[in-house]
Design a protein around this motif. Structure first.
Motif, mmCIF file in Angstrom:
data_model
loop_
_atom_site.group_PDB
_atom_site.id
_atom_site.type_symbol
_atom_site.label_atom_id
_atom_site.label_comp_id
_atom_site.label_asym_id
_atom_site.label_seq_id
_atom_site.Cartn_x
_atom_site.Cartn_y
_atom_site.Cartn_z
ATOM 1 N N ILE A 262 0.850 -1.195 0.000
ATOM 2 C CA ILE A 262 0.000 0.000 0.000
ATOM 3 C C ILE A 262 0.885 1.244 0.000
ATOM 4 O O ILE A 262 2.046 1.196 0.436
ATOM 5 C CB ILE A 262 -0.928 0.031 1.242
ATOM 6 C CG1 ILE A 262 -0.084 0.086 2.526
ATOM 7 C CG2 ILE A 262 -1.881 -1.151 1.252
ATOM 8 C CD1 ILE A 262 -0.907 0.354 3.780
ATOM 9 N N PRO A 263 0.410 2.380 -0.480
ATOM 10 C CA PRO A 263 1.183 3.621 -0.372
ATOM 11 C C PRO A 263 1.203 4.098 1.078
ATOM 12 O O PRO A 263 0.246 3.887 1.829
ATOM 13 C CB PRO A 263 0.415 4.599 -1.272
ATOM 14 C CG PRO A 263 -0.980 4.082 -1.274
ATOM 15 C CD PRO A 263 -0.878 2.581 -1.184
ATOM 16 N N PHE A 264 2.285 4.708 1.499
ATOM 17 C CA PHE A 264 2.373 5.245 2.853
ATOM 18 C C PHE A 264 3.230 6.502 2.832
ATOM 19 O O PHE A 264 4.032 6.720 1.925
ATOM 20 C CB PHE A 264 2.929 4.209 3.840
ATOM 21 C CG PHE A 264 4.301 3.690 3.500
ATOM 22 C CD1 PHE A 264 5.439 4.270 4.047
ATOM 23 C CD2 PHE A 264 4.454 2.614 2.626
ATOM 24 C CE1 PHE A 264 6.693 3.789 3.730
ATOM 25 C CE2 PHE A 264 5.718 2.133 2.310
ATOM 26 C CZ PHE A 264 6.842 2.720 2.853
ATOM 27 N N TYR A 265 3.044 7.317 3.857
ATOM 28 C CA TYR A 265 3.728 8.605 3.954
ATOM 29 C C TYR A 265 4.358 8.735 5.333
ATOM 30 O O TYR A 265 4.230 7.852 6.179
ATOM 31 C CB TYR A 265 2.750 9.757 3.688
ATOM 32 C CG TYR A 265 2.092 9.685 2.333
ATOM 33 C CD1 TYR A 265 2.705 10.251 1.229
ATOM 34 C CD2 TYR A 265 0.871 9.020 2.167
ATOM 35 C CE1 TYR A 265 2.110 10.175 -0.030
ATOM 36 C CE2 TYR A 265 0.275 8.933 0.920
ATOM 37 C CZ TYR A 265 0.900 9.511 -0.167
ATOM 38 O OH TYR A 265 0.319 9.428 -1.408
ATOM 39 N N GLU B 12 2.429 7.108 8.122
ATOM 40 C CA GLU B 12 1.012 7.426 7.915
ATOM 41 C C GLU B 12 0.406 6.448 6.918
ATOM 42 O O GLU B 12 1.084 5.963 6.014
ATOM 43 C CB GLU B 12 0.847 8.857 7.407
ATOM 44 C CG GLU B 12 1.235 9.916 8.435
ATOM 45 C CD GLU B 12 1.004 11.324 7.918
ATOM 46 O OE1 GLU B 12 0.773 11.476 6.702
ATOM 47 O OE2 GLU B 12 1.066 12.267 8.716
ATOM 48 N N LEU B 13 -0.875 6.173 7.075
ATOM 49 C CA LEU B 13 -1.659 5.208 6.289
ATOM 50 C C LEU B 13 -1.309 3.762 6.621
ATOM 51 O O LEU B 13 -1.863 2.835 6.045
ATOM 52 C CB LEU B 13 -1.504 5.443 4.779
ATOM 53 C CG LEU B 13 -1.952 6.813 4.265
ATOM 54 C CD1 LEU B 13 -1.817 6.877 2.740
ATOM 55 C CD2 LEU B 13 -3.389 7.104 4.671
ATOM 56 N N PHE C 293 0.293 15.353 12.946
ATOM 57 C CA PHE C 293 1.029 16.243 13.852
ATOM 58 C C PHE C 293 1.746 17.318 13.046
ATOM 59 O O PHE C 293 1.943 18.434 13.490
ATOM 60 C CB PHE C 293 2.013 15.417 14.676
ATOM 61 C CG PHE C 293 2.755 16.212 15.696
ATOM 62 C CD1 PHE C 293 2.086 16.757 16.784
ATOM 63 C CD2 PHE C 293 4.116 16.434 15.581
ATOM 64 C CE1 PHE C 293 2.771 17.502 17.742
ATOM 65 C CE2 PHE C 293 4.801 17.173 16.531
ATOM 66 C CZ PHE C 293 4.128 17.706 17.615
ATOM 67 N N GLY C 294 2.172 16.944 11.858
ATOM 68 C CA GLY C 294 2.838 17.867 10.953
ATOM 69 C C GLY C 294 2.450 17.543 9.524
ATOM 70 O O GLY C 294 1.646 16.635 9.284
ATOM 71 N N PRO C 295 2.998 18.229 8.542
ATOM 72 C CA PRO C 295 2.652 17.952 7.141
ATOM 73 C C PRO C 295 3.119 16.577 6.704
ATOM 74 O O PRO C 295 4.125 16.053 7.185
ATOM 75 C CB PRO C 295 3.385 19.061 6.378
ATOM 76 C CG PRO C 295 4.483 19.489 7.283
ATOM 77 C CD PRO C 295 3.968 19.333 8.673
ATOM 78 N N SER C 296 2.387 15.985 5.762
ATOM 79 C CA SER C 296 2.759 14.671 5.229
ATOM 80 C C SER C 296 3.953 14.803 4.292
ATOM 81 O O SER C 296 4.156 15.827 3.630
ATOM 82 C CB SER C 296 1.581 14.051 4.487
ATOM 83 O OG SER C 296 0.544 13.749 5.382
ATOM 84 N N MET C 297 4.729 13.741 4.242
ATOM 85 C CA MET C 297 5.926 13.732 3.418
ATOM 86 C C MET C 297 5.996 12.390 2.692
ATOM 87 O O MET C 297 5.929 11.326 3.322
ATOM 88 C CB MET C 297 7.167 13.956 4.298
ATOM 89 C CG MET C 297 8.477 14.008 3.565
ATOM 90 S SD MET C 297 9.821 14.546 4.668
ATOM 91 C CE MET C 297 9.645 13.395 6.047
ATOM 92 N N GLN D 91 9.489 10.126 -1.836
ATOM 93 C CA GLN D 91 10.347 10.891 -2.737
ATOM 94 C C GLN D 91 10.932 12.122 -2.037
ATOM 95 O O GLN D 91 12.119 12.431 -2.168
ATOM 96 C CB GLN D 91 9.554 11.325 -3.986
ATOM 97 C CG GLN D 91 9.200 10.195 -4.923
ATOM 98 C CD GLN D 91 7.997 9.392 -4.437
ATOM 99 O OE1 GLN D 91 7.381 9.723 -3.432
ATOM 100 N NE2 GLN D 91 7.668 8.324 -5.173
ATOM 101 N N THR D 92 10.094 12.814 -1.254
ATOM 102 C CA THR D 92 10.571 13.988 -0.517
ATOM 103 C C THR D 92 11.565 13.571 0.564
ATOM 104 O O THR D 92 12.605 14.209 0.762
ATOM 105 C CB THR D 92 9.392 14.732 0.129
ATOM 106 O OG1 THR D 92 8.447 15.075 -0.881
ATOM 107 C CG2 THR D 92 9.869 15.989 0.822
ATOM 108 N N LEU D 93 11.248 12.492 1.273
ATOM 109 C CA LEU D 93 12.158 11.984 2.290
ATOM 110 C C LEU D 93 13.497 11.600 1.669
ATOM 111 O O LEU D 93 14.565 11.860 2.238
ATOM 112 C CB LEU D 93 11.544 10.779 2.997
ATOM 113 C CG LEU D 93 12.423 10.077 4.034
ATOM 114 C CD1 LEU D 93 12.720 11.007 5.195
ATOM 115 C CD2 LEU D 93 11.748 8.807 4.531
ATOM 116 N N ALA D 94 13.444 10.983 0.492
ATOM 117 C CA ALA D 94 14.675 10.554 -0.178
ATOM 118 C C ALA D 94 15.599 11.733 -0.459
ATOM 119 O O ALA D 94 16.823 11.632 -0.298
ATOM 120 C CB ALA D 94 14.349 9.818 -1.478
#
Length: 371
Positions: free
Chosen positions: A72-75, A132-133, A203-207, A210-213
């Motif tokens: 599944i996709p997760f953030y 998340e998710l 708690f904060g914005p989703s990431m 790709q952004t984490l990378a």
């Protein structure tokens, strides 16, 4: 409860272990020889080492998490991800402060290693909580086993690296630190299951991954760059040893030692009794006599090894002074300087940490008078 199937990228798993190894080497190398440095420089080095070690723990975790594959996709929650990094850096910083600003007893070394081990665990579980998710479901055996192994290996790493501060021990301690970081992550993950979950209050914005990378890649490159930077200090040390092996033992009579210098492209040997002071100039030094300034290929560390045993004083990390040639000593509150007789000679500064010792040494010279 239906658990999700989990696979891992072999490449990113290997890269995460490499990041842990490089971060350990960088952080432990940044704290070499701190006892010889001023307090501010010690604090700055500890801060950089804490960022390297704590940030390396964080980077290793999320490089491995980037290799985590779920159906599944997760953030990630960006705020919790940041908190996980800061937690590791602060706990590692606390351990390094204990090691470098208190008596380094066996209990202190063990405590510092334990704090770093706890920092790895805190970072791991806070970082995993940022998902998340989906959410992680832990087992008691996984948490207990990873905790015991991680803390135990960290204590061992710090005992090796700080029990005796040699280059060899730092390298062995680096390997133990990297194994500790990787063990906590992979032992814990192997006993962790993941389940799909609804979108929760953030708690904060989703990431995204790709952004984490992007963030992880950038920070990893910073760590690798810092590793190259500290590696130069090992090359400098090796160079100093080659020079020492090729030279004769340092004599204890000041007139017997000659300092190799260069003047107008020619090599000259200046008797140490004629040297007023030596000043660091990058990886080399400048030698001052009463009427000229000469270039010397010795770094300040090599000059100190040869000149301190024959009576010179180190008034500052960048200055070595011949006390017999000091014409006057001036003190202004918490600073001092040594003055010399000669043409356009600059004074040699005396650092605050060495002020009392230098003043006492100069006062003990034959013929010295107090103002």
């Amino acid at each position: 409860m239906e658990f999700l199937s989990v696979t891992h990228s072999a490449f990113l798993t290997a890269m995460s272990c490499l990041v842990a190894l490089v971060a350990g080497f960088t952080g432990l190398s940044l704290t070499r020889d701190l006892s010889k440095k001023p307090v501010f420089q010690r604090k700055a080095s500890i801060a950089l080492a804490a960022v390297a070690l704590g940030g390396g723990i964080w980077a290793m975790h999320f490089v491995a998490m980037l290799g985590l594959k779920l159906p599944i996709p997760f953030y990630y929650d960006a705020a919790i991800t940041l908190i996980s990094a800061l937690s590791a850096i602060l706990l590692v910083g606390a351990a390094l402060l204990l090691l470098h600003f208190t008596d380094r007893t066996p209990r202190v070394i063990s405590l510092a290693g334990g704090i770093v081990g706890v920092g790895i665990l805190v970072m791991h579980y806070i970082g995993t909580a940022a998902l998340e998710l989906c959410r992680a479901v832990y087992t008691v055996t996984g948490v207990a086993f990873s905790s015991v192994v991680g803390i135990g290996l960290c204590v061992l790493a710090f005992w090796i690296a700080y029990g005796h501060r040699s280059n060899r021990n730092i390298l062995i301690g680096t390997v133990c630190f990297a194994i500790a970081v990787c063990s906590v992550h992979f032992l814990a993950i192997s006993e962790t299951n993941f389940v799909a979950g609804p979108t929760r209050a953030e708690f904060g914005p989703s990431m995204s991954n790709q952004t984490l990378a992007l963030g992880v890649v950038f920070f990893s490159f910073v760590i690798f760059g810092a590793c190259l930077w500290v590696s130069v200090t090992y090359l400098d040390s090796a160079g100093d040893k080659v020079v020492d092996m090729g030279s004769s033992p340092v004599p204890h009579a000041k007139g017997d030692l000659h300092v190799p210098c260069e003047s107008d492209g020619k090599k000259v040997f200046v008797p140490s009794r004629d040297v007023l002071f030596v000043r660091a100039d990058g990886h080399y030094t400048q030698v001052y006599t009463s009427n000229e300034r000469l270039f010397c290929a010795w770094p300040i560390t090599a000059a100190a090894k040869r000149l301190l045993p024959v009576g010179f004083l180190q008034t500052h990390r960048s200055y070595l002074v011949n006390p017999e040639r000091v014409s006057r000593f001036e003190r202004d509150k918490d600073k001092g300087r040594c003055l010399f007789d000669g043409i356009d000679l600059p004074p040699a500064p005396v650092s605050r940490s060495k002020l009392k010792a230098i003043q006492a040494a100069l006062a003990s010279q034959a013929g010295a008078t107090r103002a």
